[in-house]
Design an enzyme around this catalytic site. Structure first.
Site, PDB file in Angstrom:
ATOM      1  N   ASN A 177      33.586  37.330  33.260  1.00 49.90           N
ATOM      2  CA  ASN A 177      33.425  35.878  33.287  1.00 49.90           C
ATOM      3  C   ASN A 177      32.222  35.394  34.089  1.00 49.90           C
ATOM      4  O   ASN A 177      31.641  34.356  33.778  1.00 49.90           O
ATOM      5  CB  ASN A 177      34.703  35.201  33.794  1.00 49.90           C
ATOM      6  CG  ASN A 177      35.083  35.635  35.193  1.00 49.90           C
ATOM      7  OD1 ASN A 177      34.950  36.806  35.562  1.00 49.90           O
ATOM      8  ND2 ASN A 177      35.577  34.706  35.994  1.00 49.90           N
ATOM      9  N   LYS A 200      31.314  49.674  37.160  1.00 49.74           N
ATOM     10  CA  LYS A 200      31.730  49.555  35.767  1.00 49.74           C
ATOM     11  C   LYS A 200      31.829  48.069  35.422  1.00 49.74           C
ATOM     12  O   LYS A 200      32.833  47.425  35.679  1.00 49.74           O
ATOM     13  CB  LYS A 200      33.094  50.209  35.532  1.00 49.74           C
ATOM     14  CG  LYS A 200      33.394  50.397  34.029  1.00 49.74           C
ATOM     15  CD  LYS A 200      34.858  50.355  33.705  1.00 49.74           C
ATOM     16  CE  LYS A 200      35.357  48.954  33.497  1.00 49.74           C
ATOM     17  NZ  LYS A 200      34.735  48.227  32.342  1.00 49.74           N
ATOM     18  N   GLU A 273      39.833  40.443  44.229  1.00 53.92           N
ATOM     19  CA  GLU A 273      39.980  39.019  43.924  1.00 53.92           C
ATOM     20  C   GLU A 273      40.653  38.912  42.569  1.00 53.92           C
ATOM     21  O   GLU A 273      40.108  39.370  41.555  1.00 53.92           O
ATOM     22  CB  GLU A 273      38.643  38.287  43.904  1.00 53.92           C
ATOM     23  CG  GLU A 273      38.850  36.772  43.787  1.00 53.92           C
ATOM     24  CD  GLU A 273      37.664  36.018  43.261  1.00 53.92           C
ATOM     25  OE1 GLU A 273      37.772  35.467  42.142  1.00 53.92           O
ATOM     26  OE2 GLU A 273      36.636  35.981  43.957  1.00 53.92           O
ATOM     27  N   CYS A 307      37.950  32.022  38.252  1.00 53.01           N
ATOM     28  CA  CYS A 307      39.162  32.261  39.043  1.00 53.01           C
ATOM     29  C   CYS A 307      39.479  31.105  39.979  1.00 53.01           C
ATOM     30  O   CYS A 307      40.641  30.859  40.287  1.00 53.01           O
ATOM     31  CB  CYS A 307      39.008  33.546  39.860  1.00 53.01           C
ATOM     32  SG  CYS A 307      38.838  35.041  38.873  1.00 53.01           S
ATOM     33  N   GLU A 405      48.495  31.490  34.658  1.00 54.44           N
ATOM     34  CA  GLU A 405      47.065  31.207  34.641  1.00 54.44           C
ATOM     35  C   GLU A 405      46.588  31.134  33.192  1.00 54.44           C
ATOM     36  O   GLU A 405      46.740  32.077  32.423  1.00 54.44           O
ATOM     37  CB  GLU A 405      46.297  32.296  35.391  1.00 54.44           C
ATOM     38  CG  GLU A 405      44.813  32.016  35.502  1.00 54.44           C
ATOM     39  CD  GLU A 405      44.069  33.081  36.280  1.00 54.44           C
ATOM     40  OE1 GLU A 405      43.073  32.749  36.945  1.00 54.44           O
ATOM     41  OE2 GLU A 405      44.485  34.255  36.232  1.00 54.44           O
TER      42      GLU A 405
END
Length: 536
Positions: A177, A200, A273, A307, A405
């Site tokens: 994102n 990665k 996170e 987020c 979410e």
């Protein structure tokens, strides 16, 4: 890349005029892909796609378990040399990277847009964030990493020094994102601390990370210090975690738990996170025009695929109607677009999977009685994964959008009468990443912020004030993760503390003919004296 000429649905969000007619093929050429992937360890092939059309953007190397092992071997050898480079010289590399990033930002803005579907202004947020981090580390890392003297057990006689030693090789798993900020932005402190990194990135946004790697190497980072491996997360991710000396991960809470378990099983540290269901409180004395504009930024930047974006909006009942009128008008005016230029206010969702979640959450909520105040529809006339920015009211459990979410351009509005009630409702979630308070009374706003269970809380801003202040730590509590990025903590987590204590003149034990009892009496008297002298 031009926008669709199809008419927007009646009452739907407008489509921004395209001022840049370049296509994905104009930007992502075979020569560019070959150049950026030259340092990737991979024996297979995978592909990235552009959300603007759903078409293949680039064919990329795919890494096997053996390829990951080879990348770690190269990183360890190069990392040992990098760790011996003085911190001040490492910091200069980051400062040169800062300047190169700003000078060549148009290149990476194209890549971010093509790989994520973002509007260009939202892509520029990533450039801003990485530049801020590079400047902070370039100026502050040498000071934060320098040896520090501490008071010893016997002042003067015990000399104590705290050293900061890099872990070795950091395994970094970055999401799709924010492909520049959450790849380069999170790698910079690891490099500043003297580590090598095996990263990665998500395959769909790998070109952005690889571009940042090329730029940092051009700024002076030894090429093998930053290794990149590509492939499916469930295949390559565990191989990275299994070899790393420290692990960083940004992504879903479910996957974050798996990463944490694997790292803990090897007794290596991790920083995570994870998800969020972030709340914004609009108090009765808020400037409603500013709050409405702030809510648009907080809820719909990067199409809500952030987020720390806001998904729950609590508004004092006395101003709710006036606020909603302003917020809905601004939301309906948001211009959708997929041009590689400024002008669109919101871009695309990143994939069919993200669109499916948004459509499911909105559809279920409406079927169970929620009201669509603005938006509410997918927009295939603009691109395959576009969805209108959406405001819902009347959302209640067990609607999925109430507690899960969404990670899309959807916000639910709730009314409250009492500030204590609003804080309680905002805190009634297992997540705790970000929150926002809007009021004309800064003191009360800060007091409420202290009561909100979140790693960052913004007063009269949605997320950018706290996130952009790179001197201060940022991260989550509860299901939103552990550890912090930014600030001293975000740098020092990439190091181990090593204490070196030198004892001088007298040993810490019976000496000079003292027996055990006499030694104990002397030490007791000494401890009392140190307290009386206010020695820390």
């Amino acid at each position: 890349m031009t926008d669709s000429k199809d008419a927007a649905p009646a009452g739907g969000n407008p489509v921004a005029a395209a001022t840049d007619t370049r296509t994905a093929a104009d930007v992502v050429t075979p020569a560019l892909v070959a150049r950026l992937t030259r340092g990737v360890t991979g024996s297979g092939e995978t592909a990235g796609h552009t959300p603007f059309t759903g078409e293949v953007l680039a064919r990329l190397p795919e890494s096997s378990a053996e390829d990951v092992g080879a990348a770690f071997a190269r990183a360890r050898e190069a990392g040992r040399r990098w760790a011996r480079v003085p911190a001040r010289e490492r910091a200069r590399v980051l400062l040169r990277f800062h300047d190169l990033l700003l000078d060549r930002q148009s290149e990476v803005l194209d890549l971010i847009q093509l790989e994520t579907g973002k509007a260009r202004l939202h892509a520029h947020e990533e450039v801003q964030a990485v530049a801020v981090v590079a400047r902070f580390l370039g100026r502050s890392a040498p000071r934060l990493l320098r040896p520090r003297a501490h008071t010893g057990v016997l002042p003067v006689l015990t000399k104590v020094t705290e050293l900061r030693v890099p872990h070795g090789v950091v395994g970094h798993i970055a999401p799709w994102n924010y492909p520049l900020e959450l790849s380069a932005g999170d790698a910079l402190p690891a490099f500043a601390a003297g580590n090598a990194v095996v990263m990665k990135p998500d395959t769909e946004t790998a070109l952005t990370a690889l571009w940042a790697r090329e730029l940092l190497v051009g700024a002076g980072l030894p090429e093998d210090v930053w290794q990149v491996v590509l492939g499916e997360g469930p295949v390559v991710g565990p191989e990275v975690v299994a070899r790393a000396d420290y692990v960083t991960f940004t992504g879903s809470t479910r996957t974050g738990r798996e990463v944490a378990r694997a790292a803990a099983g090897r007794l290596v540290g991790s920083s995570l996170e994870l998800g969020g269901k972030n709340a914004m409180l609009v108090l009765h004395d808020a400037d409603l025009d500013k709050a409405a504009a702030g809510a648009v930024r907080a809820c719909f930047s990067s199409a809500g695929q952030l987020c720390i974006s806001i998904e729950r909006l609590y508004v004092h009942a006395s101003v709710a109607d006036r606020f909603l009128e302003r917020f809905a008008a601004r939301t309906r005016a948001i211009r959708l677009g997929r041009s590689l230029s400024y002008g669109a206010d919101m871009g695309s969702l990143a994939s069919a999977r993200q669109l499916e979640t948004v459509v499911r959450h909105v559809g279920e909520a409406v079927a169970k009685g929620a009201t669509v105040v603005a938006g509410g529809r997918a927009r295939p006339d603009v691109g395959p994964f576009f969805h209108e920015p959406t405001i819902l009211e009347g959302v209640e459990p067990p609607m999925a959008v109430c507690t899960e979410e969404t990670f899309g351009p959807v916000v639910s509005v709730y009314r409250f009468d009492d500030e204590a009630e609003a804080v309680e409702r905002a805190n009634a979630t297992p997540y705790g990443l970000n929150a926002s308070v809007w009021t004309r009374d800064g003191r009360r706003g800060r007091a409420l912020a202290a009561a909100l269970r979140a790693g960052t809380v913004n007063v009269n801003e949605g997320y950018a004030a706290a996130y952009g202040s790179a001197h201060a730590p940022m991260g989550g509590v509860g299901d939103s993760g552990l550890g912090r990025r930014h600030g001293a903590e975000g740098l020092l987590k990439y190091t181990e503390a090593r204490t070196v204590a030198q004892q001088r003149l007298v040993p810490l034990g019976p000496s000079f003919g003292l027996d055990d009892a006499a030694y104990a009496r002397v030490m007791t008297a000494g401890l009392r004296a140190l307290k009386s002298l206010r020695v820390r």
